[in-house]
Design a protein around this motif. Structure first.
Motif, short mmCIF file in Angstrom:
data_model
loop_
_atom_site.label_atom_id
_atom_site.label_comp_id
_atom_site.label_asym_id
_atom_site.label_seq_id
_atom_site.Cartn_x
_atom_site.Cartn_y
_atom_site.Cartn_z
N ASN A 68 4.23 -29.88 26.47
CA ASN A 68 4.77 -28.69 27.11
C ASN A 68 4.40 -28.69 28.60
OD1 ASN A 68 5.30 -26.10 28.04
ND2 ASN A 68 4.84 -25.16 26.06
N PRO A 69 5.39 -28.83 29.50
CA PRO A 69 5.07 -28.94 30.92
C PRO A 69 4.54 -27.65 31.52
CG PRO A 69 7.45 -28.88 30.59
CD PRO A 69 6.83 -28.93 29.23
N ARG A 70 4.63 -26.54 30.78
CA ARG A 70 4.13 -25.28 31.33
C ARG A 70 2.62 -25.15 31.12
NH1 ARG A 70 8.92 -22.77 28.54
NH2 ARG A 70 10.63 -23.13 30.00
N LEU A 71 2.02 -26.11 30.44
CA LEU A 71 0.57 -26.05 30.26
C LEU A 71 -0.13 -26.34 31.59
CD1 LEU A 71 0.16 -28.04 26.91
CD2 LEU A 71 -0.05 -25.57 27.22
N HIS A 72 -1.36 -25.92 31.67
CA HIS A 72 -2.17 -26.21 32.84
C HIS A 72 -2.42 -27.73 32.89
CE1 HIS A 72 -5.71 -26.35 35.42
NE2 HIS A 72 -5.26 -25.19 35.91
N PRO A 73 -2.40 -28.33 34.11
CA PRO A 73 -2.63 -29.79 34.21
C PRO A 73 -3.88 -30.26 33.46
CG PRO A 73 -1.97 -28.92 36.34
CD PRO A 73 -2.08 -27.74 35.43
N ASP A 74 -4.94 -29.46 33.48
CA ASP A 74 -6.17 -29.86 32.76
C ASP A 74 -5.89 -30.01 31.26
OD1 ASP A 74 -7.46 -29.69 35.12
OD2 ASP A 74 -8.58 -27.84 34.66
N VAL B 116 2.87 -2.03 34.77
CA VAL B 116 2.44 -3.23 35.50
C VAL B 116 3.69 -3.94 36.06
CG1 VAL B 116 0.33 -3.62 34.16
CG2 VAL B 116 2.48 -4.62 33.37
N GLU B 117 3.45 -4.84 37.00
CA GLU B 117 4.55 -5.61 37.60
C GLU B 117 5.06 -6.67 36.63
OE1 GLU B 117 6.20 -5.42 40.55
OE2 GLU B 117 5.18 -3.49 40.70
N ALA B 118 4.12 -7.29 35.89
CA ALA B 118 4.49 -8.37 34.97
C ALA B 118 3.47 -8.48 33.86
CB ALA B 118 4.56 -9.69 35.74
N ILE B 119 3.94 -8.97 32.72
CA ILE B 119 3.04 -9.24 31.59
C ILE B 119 2.89 -10.76 31.53
CG2 ILE B 119 2.92 -9.24 29.05
CD1 ILE B 119 4.20 -6.43 29.16
N PRO B 120 1.65 -11.27 31.44
CA PRO B 120 1.50 -12.72 31.44
C PRO B 120 2.16 -13.36 30.22
CG PRO B 120 -0.61 -11.63 30.99
CD PRO B 120 0.36 -10.56 31.37
N LEU B 121 2.93 -14.43 30.46
CA LEU B 121 3.60 -15.15 29.37
C LEU B 121 2.96 -16.51 29.21
CD1 LEU B 121 7.37 -14.37 30.11
CD2 LEU B 121 5.86 -13.22 28.51
N GLN C 223 1.00 -12.99 26.46
CA GLN C 223 -0.40 -13.37 26.23
C GLN C 223 -1.25 -12.10 26.16
OE1 GLN C 223 -0.69 -16.29 29.48
NE2 GLN C 223 -1.26 -17.74 27.88
N LYS C 224 -1.34 -11.57 24.96
CA LYS C 224 -2.05 -10.30 24.81
C LYS C 224 -3.55 -10.47 25.02
CE LYS C 224 1.10 -8.15 21.60
NZ LYS C 224 1.12 -7.34 20.39
N ASN C 225 -4.05 -11.69 24.78
CA ASN C 225 -5.48 -11.90 25.04
C ASN C 225 -5.80 -11.69 26.51
OD1 ASN C 225 -3.93 -14.20 25.46
ND2 ASN C 225 -5.66 -15.58 25.25
N LYS C 226 -4.85 -12.13 27.38
CA LYS C 226 -5.06 -11.94 28.83
C LYS C 226 -5.01 -10.45 29.18
CE LYS C 226 -4.37 -16.33 30.80
NZ LYS C 226 -3.35 -17.27 31.21
N LEU C 227 -4.06 -9.74 28.54
CA LEU C 227 -3.96 -8.29 28.80
C LEU C 227 -5.22 -7.58 28.34
CD1 LEU C 227 -0.32 -7.22 27.82
CD2 LEU C 227 -1.32 -7.35 30.10
N ARG C 228 -5.71 -7.99 27.15
CA ARG C 228 -6.92 -7.34 26.63
C ARG C 228 -8.09 -7.53 27.59
NH1 ARG C 228 -5.02 -8.71 21.36
NH2 ARG C 228 -5.96 -10.76 21.52
#
Ligand code: AMP
Length: 545
Positions: free
Chosen positions: A95-101, A517-522, A529-534
């Motif tokens: 998945n190219p949307r993953l973080h490079p690490d 909010v302006e955006a919800i992290p996806l 990503q509800k963990n990020k919201l929490r």
């Protein structure tokens, strides 16, 4: 006594052999990274897959070796689906949307030998290429004319050109015969905690899953269909559609990087798409474009929506405004992915439209091959037909037995896979997800289903996206907090939104507060990503506290 039928292993190569022999002229159309629309056929795809299989062998890719892809949906990616798995190697779709690490981590973990990438991801490849440990060759999925300039190419070790590789090989290649339980492809879960874990599919599990998804009570695919998978080929093999295409001979249309509403709509119309599939967030973009420009679909009849809960408002918008039937489906990377699909039973024939929508909002009933149950806190099976939810367990021939390299030990409980989803099952066997177990809101010891609350909020005309999370409460332990992104230009107040819940749910389920909010992290597959919201709202002070 043994049966006396032919022993023929269920192999992925057989799908492309079938497509070439019986559907040679049926088209495979792709919007390319190069910017144009590319037209091909199953005959050509089969021939180029064989050339690519020869090329991989020449690069030293052996039986069981992993070949990674970082690519959009397109014909070259589909060729690799067959070239890699068909020759007995393992296709690892990254998945190219993953973080490079994370990409470096999973490439090393999978011990990828070759990585094929679309030119869009060149900067990503430059960032990770020298950090990965096992990749011997990087293949740019393009032609000579579009290869990077020499100074850029020099930054990537052993860079090869896909079209050069194909052109250099003969199209004669004998697909090898082997045990159907051989590994065919590898996907890493988008797990929210710890490192991603690998799910290793087999030829057998893939073929059985393909048979299952094309059935009438699943996605109902046929040669007469024109299928456009919006769901990426790096998200659980595009839910199996590249295999279903070859099995049925349906025309395939690939959107490449053009996932915005306008590009998708153009392709739906110009290619006569009849069936599509994707996560709700993608359809939001398409719906917005269609509504803003007062457009209609001329050929699109149905679309599969899954990956996260499809808000009933979206099912309605597709059905009432556009005449497109939504097939609500549920599954997981660990399930290849399809588990349930929401199609009607004979008994629903006389239902009114509202009652039909109520059925369609559920995630549906199992496709044959999958078995499911819900269990309580003690692990005891719960009866179907009650309003109470429990932990959802599944089993079946395309469901995970253990993670790649046995990471995390045995994931099964008495032969069942605990999905981590919380659900109820009605008396007719229709399952409805009410939450992820870690997203559940526990108020005074009782569960509140965040998905129900989000679905209601999403039906409000001013709401673009809504997430419901648990906020700390001194008396009730946790209470629901609604996090909302408004539609551009729309106005709505906290009070108006809270009033919108009245009469739709038990009063004590009403969120204690609304925050805009302006955006919800996806996440990488388009899920909230509800963990990020929490984390973001961990110190939130509720007005009721
Ligand atoms: P993944 O393995 O990334 O595809 O994620 C699988 C998870 O996505 C499931 O366990 C569910 O929590 C969620 N999911 C998938 N489809 C649906 C759906 N139709 N409704 C609600 N949640 C879904």
């Amino acid at each position: 006594m043994q049966g006396q039928m032919m022993q023929q292993p269920l192999l992925i190569s057989n799908l492309i052999v079938h497509a070439e022999r019986h559907h040679a002229g049926r088209e495979v159309v792709s919007r390319r990274v190069e910017g144009d629309i590319h037209r091909s056929t199953y005959k050509e795809l089969a021939s180029r897959s064989r050339r690519m299989a020869n090329a991989l062998a020449a690069l030293g890719v052996g039986f069981g070796d992993r070949v990674a892809t970082l690519a959009w949906n397109g014909y070259r990616h589909m060729e690799l689906y067959y070239a890699v798995s068909g020759s007995g190697a393992v296709l690892h779709t990254v998945n190219p949307r993953l973080h490079p690490d994370q990409i470096v981590y999973i490439a090393d973990h999978a011990e990828d030998k070759v990585l094929c990438f679309d030119m869009t991801f060149l900067p990503l490849i430059q960032a990770v290429a020298r950090r990965t440990r096992t990749i011997k060759h990087f293949v740019a999925m393009t032609d000579r004319a579009h290869m990077p300039a020499p100074e850029v190419a020099a930054t990537i070790p052993n860079l090869l050109c896909y079209e050069d590789l194909v052109a250099a090989q003969d199209d004669r290649f004998e697909w090898p015969n082997f045990d159907e339980n051989t590994a065919s492809s590898l996907c890493y879960t988008s797990g929210t905690t710890g490192n991603p874990k690998g799910v290793l599919y087999s030829h057998r599990s893939t073929l059985l899953h393909t048979f299952a998804i094309v059935m009438p009570d699943a996605l109902s695919c046929s040669e007469r269909d024109v299928i456009l998978p919006v769901v990426p080929m790096f998200h659980v093999n595009a839910w199996g559609l590249p295999y279903a295409g070859c099995m049925t001979g349906a025309k395939m249309v690939f959107p490449g990087p053009g996932l915005d509403g306008k590009s998708l709509y153009e392709l739906f119309e110009s290619e006569g798409v009849t069936l599509s599939a994707g996560v709700p967030t993608v359809w939001q973009g398409l719906l917005a474009h269609v509504e803003a420009n007062n457009l209609k679909f001329s050929t699109m009849k149905r679309t599969v929506i899954g990956g996260s809960a499809c808000p009933p408002a979206m099912i309605r918008a597709f059905g009432e405004k556009l005449g497109v039937h939504v097939l609500h489906a549920w599954g997981m990377t660990e399930m290849s992915p399809l588990g349930t699909c929401c199609t009607f039973k004979a008994k629903h024939a006389g239902l009114g439209q509202e009652e039909r929508y109520a059925v369609m909002a559920k995630q549906g009933r199992v496709v044959y091959g999958v078995d499911m149950k819900i269990v309580d806190d003690q692990g005891a099976e719960m009866a179907w037909g009650s309003e109470t939810s429990g932990d959802l367990y599944v089993r079946g021939p395309w469901i995970i037995g253990s993670y790649f390299k046995d990471e995390g030990g045995n994931p099964l409980i008495d032969g069942w896979f605990p999905t981590g989803d919380v659900a109820r099952i009605d008396a007719d066997g229709y399952m409805q997800i009410t939450d992820r177990s870690k997203d559940v809101i526990k108020s005074g010891g009782e569960w509140i289903g965040s998905i129900d609350l989000e679905n209601i909020a999403m039906a409000h005309p001013a709401v673009a996206m809504a997430a419901c999370i648990a906020a700390k409460h001194p008396k009730w332990d946790e209470r629901p907090l609604l996090v909302v992104v408004k539609k551009p230009g729309a106005q709505v107040t906290r009070e108006e939104l809270l009033a919108f819940f009245e009469g739709k749910i038990a009063k004590w389920w009403t969120p204690d507060d609304v925050t805009f909010v302006e955006a919800i992290p996806l996440g990488a597959t388009g899920k909230m990503q509800k963990n990020k919201l929490r984390e973001q709202f961990k110190d939130y002070h509720l007005p009721t506290a």
